[in-house]
Design a protein around this motif. Structure first.
Motif, mmCIF file in Angstrom:
data_model
loop_
_atom_site.group_PDB
_atom_site.id
_atom_site.type_symbol
_atom_site.label_atom_id
_atom_site.label_comp_id
_atom_site.label_asym_id
_atom_site.label_seq_id
_atom_site.Cartn_x
_atom_site.Cartn_y
_atom_site.Cartn_z
ATOM 1 N N SER A 10 14.949 -16.888 -23.158
ATOM 2 C CA SER A 10 15.751 -17.384 -21.995
ATOM 3 C C SER A 10 17.415 -17.181 -22.402
ATOM 4 O O SER A 10 18.187 -16.840 -21.578
ATOM 5 N N LEU A 11 17.775 -17.453 -23.732
ATOM 6 C CA LEU A 11 19.146 -17.473 -23.760
ATOM 7 C C LEU A 11 19.412 -16.200 -24.788
ATOM 8 O O LEU A 11 20.654 -15.882 -25.239
ATOM 9 N N CYS A 12 18.479 -15.172 -25.016
ATOM 10 C CA CYS A 12 18.820 -13.977 -25.866
ATOM 11 C C CYS A 12 19.510 -12.924 -24.927
ATOM 12 O O CYS A 12 20.026 -12.062 -25.426
ATOM 13 N N VAL A 13 19.532 -12.994 -23.609
ATOM 14 C CA VAL A 13 20.080 -12.273 -22.850
ATOM 15 C C VAL A 13 21.502 -12.668 -22.572
ATOM 16 O O VAL A 13 21.844 -12.907 -21.369
ATOM 17 N N VAL A 14 22.128 -12.827 -23.530
ATOM 18 C CA VAL A 14 23.392 -13.704 -23.420
ATOM 19 C C VAL A 14 24.687 -12.737 -23.197
ATOM 20 O O VAL A 14 24.752 -12.475 -22.062
ATOM 21 N N MET A 15 25.547 -12.440 -23.962
ATOM 22 C CA MET A 15 26.760 -11.601 -23.699
ATOM 23 C C MET A 15 26.509 -10.196 -23.024
ATOM 24 O O MET A 15 27.125 -9.618 -22.746
ATOM 25 N N ASP A 90 15.868 -26.168 -29.259
ATOM 26 C CA ASP A 90 16.091 -25.052 -29.749
ATOM 27 C C ASP A 90 17.288 -24.298 -29.494
ATOM 28 O O ASP A 90 17.818 -23.325 -30.004
ATOM 29 N N PHE A 91 17.806 -24.539 -28.035
ATOM 30 C CA PHE A 91 18.776 -23.757 -27.389
ATOM 31 C C PHE A 91 19.992 -24.367 -27.272
ATOM 32 O O PHE A 91 21.230 -23.944 -26.814
ATOM 33 N N HIS A 92 19.957 -25.778 -27.522
ATOM 34 C CA HIS A 92 21.234 -26.654 -27.284
ATOM 35 C C HIS A 92 22.246 -26.139 -27.775
ATOM 36 O O HIS A 92 21.991 -26.000 -29.004
ATOM 37 N N THR A 96 24.679 -19.264 -22.586
ATOM 38 C CA THR A 96 23.732 -18.891 -21.578
ATOM 39 C C THR A 96 24.180 -17.739 -21.037
ATOM 40 O O THR A 96 25.174 -16.959 -21.830
ATOM 41 N N SER A 97 23.200 -17.009 -20.348
ATOM 42 C CA SER A 97 23.682 -15.785 -19.780
ATOM 43 C C SER A 97 24.925 -15.540 -18.808
ATOM 44 O O SER A 97 25.679 -14.483 -18.877
ATOM 45 N N ASN A 98 25.438 -16.762 -18.498
ATOM 46 C CA ASN A 98 26.715 -16.527 -17.720
ATOM 47 C C ASN A 98 27.927 -16.769 -18.406
ATOM 48 O O ASN A 98 29.164 -16.951 -18.025
ATOM 49 N N GLY A 99 27.799 -17.143 -19.896
ATOM 50 C CA GLY A 99 28.828 -17.340 -20.552
ATOM 51 C C GLY A 99 29.115 -18.791 -21.096
ATOM 52 O O GLY A 99 29.961 -19.305 -21.918
ATOM 53 N N ILE A 131 14.417 -32.182 -7.829
ATOM 54 C CA ILE A 131 15.748 -32.392 -8.436
ATOM 55 C C ILE A 131 16.740 -31.268 -7.795
ATOM 56 O O ILE A 131 15.996 -30.194 -7.146
ATOM 57 N N ILE A 132 18.013 -31.481 -7.998
ATOM 58 C CA ILE A 132 18.926 -30.125 -7.823
ATOM 59 C C ILE A 132 19.270 -29.555 -9.116
ATOM 60 O O ILE A 132 19.938 -30.485 -9.767
ATOM 61 N N VAL A 133 19.154 -28.371 -9.310
ATOM 62 C CA VAL A 133 19.544 -27.935 -10.381
ATOM 63 C C VAL A 133 20.662 -26.617 -9.911
ATOM 64 O O VAL A 133 20.580 -26.170 -8.886
ATOM 65 N N ARG A 134 21.264 -26.071 -11.301
ATOM 66 C CA ARG A 134 22.182 -24.852 -10.879
ATOM 67 C C ARG A 134 21.776 -23.731 -11.948
ATOM 68 O O ARG A 134 21.697 -24.052 -13.200
ATOM 69 N N VAL A 135 21.667 -22.585 -11.386
ATOM 70 C CA VAL A 135 21.260 -21.640 -12.345
ATOM 71 C C VAL A 135 22.299 -21.115 -13.183
ATOM 72 O O VAL A 135 23.250 -20.829 -12.811
ATOM 73 N N ASN A 136 22.275 -21.030 -14.474
ATOM 74 C CA ASN A 136 23.303 -20.630 -15.521
ATOM 75 C C ASN A 136 22.851 -19.749 -16.432
ATOM 76 O O ASN A 136 23.489 -19.562 -17.506
#
Length: 265
Positions: A10-15, A90-92, A96-99, A131-136
């Protein structure tokens, strides 16, 4: 022990996603929402990365494990359903993909194609907790899962113990803002891709043609682009509003405008 999904992607598609294609000075992007700045998150968790450059980069197609994903246009009120998973320690602290920096205690989520900072209502279909979440972030890239919730978000709808579960998703707003009830329907769309549907030596002719092709399919609008050809003025008519190159190609394939082709400003 926290449950951790096995993909680790999930977080490998980062910069790569954040900066891919940003060097092209000819690209343009229209972000039709409240945005274009760094602002406070709605849950007070920290600043939101929200800018035209970020959206242009993260709305480009990308490929993971041989599969190409194309971020797409969405509107307030759109709904989806599928399997949700979650990701935690593990990702904390990683990008994230939006920086932004992922915080497992924030109300955020990863999605493969929704625009960054889209606000979502996520409902656990087994217990109707919402719940309400934001995509980042981008992800999940495992099987048929459609969304990865943060640890806290998943906890609040009792998804942590089982690791995955069926959810319903509704688009509530953009740029980290939930649209007010009764507000006009709002959309986010990348407009790097246009289709040229005509070219005229006469500005009046181009203007009339553009005016006759407003709101094509209740989605696309014509604009006139001034330029030159063989040292003489040329007025090209482009359709705008396409969410991806694939969407523009599909439109051309249906044949409403003979000789039309894709252009990028």
């Amino acid at each position: 022990m926290l449950y951790q999904k096995t993909s680790g992607l999930s977080l490998c598609v980062v910069m790569l996603l954040v900066f891919y294609g940003c060097a092209s000075k000819h690209d343009s992007y229209s972000y039709r929402s409240r945005g274009g700045a760094t602002m406070a998150a709605p849950d007070g968790s920290g600043p939101i990365n929200d800018s035209p450059a970020m959206h242009k980069a993260t709305m480009r197609p990308y490929t993971i494990d041989g599969v190409t994903y194309t971020p797409t246009m969405v509107s307030v009120g759109d709904t989806f359903s599928g399997i949700s998973s979650w990701y935690g320690k593990d990702f904390h602290g990683k990008k994230t993909s939006n920086g932004e920096v992922y915080n497992m205690y924030d109300m955020t989520a990863a999605h493969k194609t929704l625009p960054m900072n889209t606000m979502l209502k996520v409902t656990n279909l087994k217990n109707n907790k919402s719940i309400i979440v934001r995509v980042n972030d981008r992800g999940p890239f495992v099987g048929t899962r459609i969304i990865d919730l943060s640890y806290t978000a998943a906890t609040r709808i009792d998804l942590v113990a089982n690791g995955t579960g069926p959810v319903g998703i509704e688009v509530l707003g953009f740029a980290g803002v939930v649209a007010p009830a009764g507000a006009p329907k709002e959309s986010v769309v990348e407009t790097d891709y246009f289709i040229q549907i005509g070219a005229f030596r006469s500005k009046d002719g181009a203007t009339r043609f553009a005016q006759s092709n407003m709101n094509v399919n209740n989605r696309y609008n014509a604009v006139v682009k001034e330029g030159t050809f063989e040292n003489k003025p040329m007025y090209r008519v482009w359709l705008k509003g396409f969410g991806s190159e694939a969407e523009a190609s599909d439109f051309i394939a249906k044949g409403p405008f003979k000789g039309s082709f894709i252009v990028r400003e």
